[in-house]
Enzyme design. Structure first.
Site, mmCIF file in Angstrom:
data_model
loop_
_atom_site.group_PDB
_atom_site.id
_atom_site.type_symbol
_atom_site.label_atom_id
_atom_site.label_comp_id
_atom_site.label_asym_id
_atom_site.label_seq_id
_atom_site.Cartn_x
_atom_site.Cartn_y
_atom_site.Cartn_z
ATOM 1 N N GLY A 245 19.706 12.614 -13.335
ATOM 2 C CA GLY A 245 20.320 13.574 -13.756
ATOM 3 C C GLY A 245 19.439 14.711 -13.720
ATOM 4 O O GLY A 245 18.557 14.801 -12.719
ATOM 5 N N SER A 246 19.697 15.854 -14.744
ATOM 6 C CA SER A 246 18.643 17.128 -14.316
ATOM 7 C C SER A 246 17.378 16.872 -14.658
ATOM 8 O O SER A 246 17.096 15.984 -15.514
ATOM 9 C CB SER A 246 19.400 18.010 -15.169
ATOM 10 O OG SER A 246 19.260 17.755 -16.487
ATOM 11 N N GLY A 250 15.551 14.942 -17.869
ATOM 12 C CA GLY A 250 14.853 13.840 -17.461
ATOM 13 C C GLY A 250 13.427 13.935 -17.934
ATOM 14 O O GLY A 250 12.813 12.767 -18.228
ATOM 15 N N GLU A 267 15.141 9.912 -11.567
ATOM 16 C CA GLU A 267 15.839 10.397 -10.248
ATOM 17 C C GLU A 267 16.462 11.979 -10.687
ATOM 18 O O GLU A 267 17.504 11.800 -11.218
ATOM 19 C CB GLU A 267 16.709 9.766 -9.414
ATOM 20 C CG GLU A 267 16.150 8.305 -9.199
ATOM 21 C CD GLU A 267 15.458 8.379 -7.772
ATOM 22 O OE1 GLU A 267 15.342 9.648 -7.197
ATOM 23 O OE2 GLU A 267 14.860 7.422 -7.500
ATOM 24 N N CYS A 301 21.993 15.776 -5.510
ATOM 25 C CA CYS A 301 20.402 16.161 -5.691
ATOM 26 C C CYS A 301 19.683 16.373 -4.216
ATOM 27 O O CYS A 301 18.798 16.970 -4.206
ATOM 28 C CB CYS A 301 19.870 14.836 -6.401
ATOM 29 S SG CYS A 301 20.130 13.347 -5.813
#
Length: 514
Positions: A245-246, A250, A267, A301
């Site tokens: 995620g963001s 995170g 991630e 991403c």
């Protein structure tokens, strides 16, 4: 308007008008949570609904997964791999309808939807081989008649929290490796793409049932933060959390998991750049840049965010790039002629528009794109024109990741300057250089080159293969998933020393007589 046979797709995947959101592998549980309705960003239409899991459902599933772990960890790893092999075969049967659902519910074009399911199949194939390679090392002991080795044991219940942009592949990256490692898996998918997760578990259930796999080995908790906020991250029953995620969320995940001394795989965001040198094959660059920047409508991403272009080729490449952007077909993701589908929702579109305004406020110039499309075929309000902007690397808007098809053009004179610009952002996921000069390419891959977890030569920033470890440094989180030796994160390491003699010498030559 074209008929994309959505009804048949849903039927093939076993999806109904309303679907249960809790699965313990082979058993679906009716819950008392609200119905979460999924709308397609392609046309704004209702696809189907999912009855969300509650906190009580979550606790029940965790306990089921913990009990299953006691059995699953004793199954020989190659036999666990056999289950994964069959999962891969089952996914092959459903590649077309599942790929279509990924495209329709998330918005990426159909070819990318198929590619995402292929990633699932590929990681299954990889994990089957990994099941026979959960290796340790032997070491020579300093003590006579002793031997030493290390080995890896399963961790327990692995919590997987996946993002909307890859509704199924990221789960597979984690789940298939965790399965062969002897772990059980609890999946919480993004609330924006719950149907994809339900469909996957319906497919997987066929394999689990045929093989009498214990209930709780692969579990699903489809819900939103309304019912399950930070509970997973704080839960000591989950020794490992894999979160995609963001960066800003995170960081919170890392803190909450760290406070209980749990393990995590993070991630997070990327701000990926391609350095274009004077010797670059510009035809290859163009293909890599356009797919990297507009693929998944800029919502990867690993999407290409920045182009660092040598001044000698800057003007020519910029003009050609704008012309290519003008030729892109924006439309329904299931239309085979479409290059760019919709963004996930109107909120994402608003974030995109805000970033474009900030570029102007900071002194930049949008060279092309940025419009929100309306009218026939664009009724959902999620379609935008990918944009190209001239900017400076140090600007706040460039330093941040805008999860949209927004590409910045940056000019450089020397290789030192290019690398400095490249590394001069908080994120460190994916990177690329296009050059035929070995001195440039080897430096880019050296310790003084790219500071990213992924560094490529003469290919773009997106589209990583599953054979390599995937992940990045700095604000990208440091996690690694998928290939190489990423499997070690899903296991606990143990060092063993065996004395096969009749004396008890102490390490370091310590004398201790009693």
């Amino acid at each position: 308007m074209k008929d994309y046979n959505i009804t048949q797709m849903l039927k093939d995947l076993g999806l109904k008008e309303v679907n249960y959101g809790v699965c313990t592998g082979t058993r679906w549980k009716q819950t008392s949570g609200d119905i979460k309705t999924s709308y397609s960003p392609a046309d704004g239409k209702v696809i189907a609904g999912v009855t969300q899991a509650t906190k009580e459902d979550y606790d029940e599933v965790v306990e089921t997964a913990r009990e299953a772990f006691k059995k699953w960890r004793k199954v020989p790893a190659p036999k666990r791999g056999e289950i994964v092999r069959q999962i891969g075969l089952e996914l092959r049967k459903y590649k077309e309808p599942l790929g279509k659902l990924v495209s329709y519910e998330m918005g990426k074009i159909y070819q990318e939807g198929l590619g995402e399911v292929q990633e699932m199949i590929d990681i299954c194939d990889f994990a089957v081989g990994q099941a026979r390679q959960l290796y340790g090392f032997t070491m020579h002991s300093e003590r006579p008649e002793h031997r030493m080795y290390d080995q890896y044991h399963p961790l327990g219940v692995v919590g997987v929290v996946s993002a909307f942009n890859f509704p199924v592949a990221v789960w597979a990256w984690n789940a298939m490796i965790a399965l062969v490692a002897g772990d059980t898996v609890l999946w919480k998918p993004s609330s924006k793409v719950l149907l994809c997760a339900v469909a996957v578990h319906k497919i997987v259930a066929n394999v689990l049932e045929r093989n009498d796999v214990p209930e709780g080995v692969l579990t699903l908790v489809a819900t939103s933060s309304k019912y399950l906020g930070d509970d997973m991250f704080k839960d000591k029953r989950l020794p490992l959390i894999s979160f995609t995620g963001s960066t800003w969320i995170g960081k919170k995940v890392g803190r909450l998991v760290g406070e209980r001394l749990g393990k995590h795989i993070l991630e997070l965001g990327g701000n990926n750049a391609i350095i274009i040198t004077p010797s670059a094959n510009l035809d290859m660059v163009m293909r890599a840049v356009v797919f990297g920047a507009v693929g998944t409508t800029g919502q990867r991403c690993t999407s290409t965010r920045r182009l660092i272009i040598h001044e000698s080729v800057y003007d020519d490449f910029r003009d050609k790039l704008i012309n290519v952007y003008k030729s892109l077909k924006i439309g329904h993701p299931l239309d085979p002629e479409t290059h760019v589908g919709p963004m996930i929702d109107k909120s994402a579109v608003e974030t995109y528009q805000i970033a474009l305004e900030r570029i102007g406020n900071e002194g930049g110039k949008v060279l092309y794109g940025g419009q929100v499309l309306d009218g026939e075929g664009y009724e959902s309000g999620s379609y935008v024109v990918p944009s190209i902007a001239e900017a400076e690397n140090h600007w706040d808007v460039v330093q941040e990741e805008t999860f949209a098809p927004l590409l910045y053009l940056l000019k450089y004179k020397t290789l030192d300057e290019a690398i400095e610009i490249h590394n001069g952002v908080p994120q460190g996921l994916s990177s690329a250089m296009f050059s035929t000069n070995i001195h440039e390419t080897e430096r880019f891959l050296s310790a003084e080159g790219s500071d990213c977890g992924i560094a490529n030569i003469n290919i773009g920033t997106s589209g990583a293969e599953i054979g390599g470890a995937f992940g990045g440094e700095k604000d990208t989180g440091g996690g690694r998933e998928s290939g190489s030796d990423a499997w070690k994160a899903y296991m606990r390491r143990q060092t063993n020393t065996i004395n096969y003699g009749t004396d008890l010498p102490l390490a370091q030559g310590i004398e201790f007589d009693i």
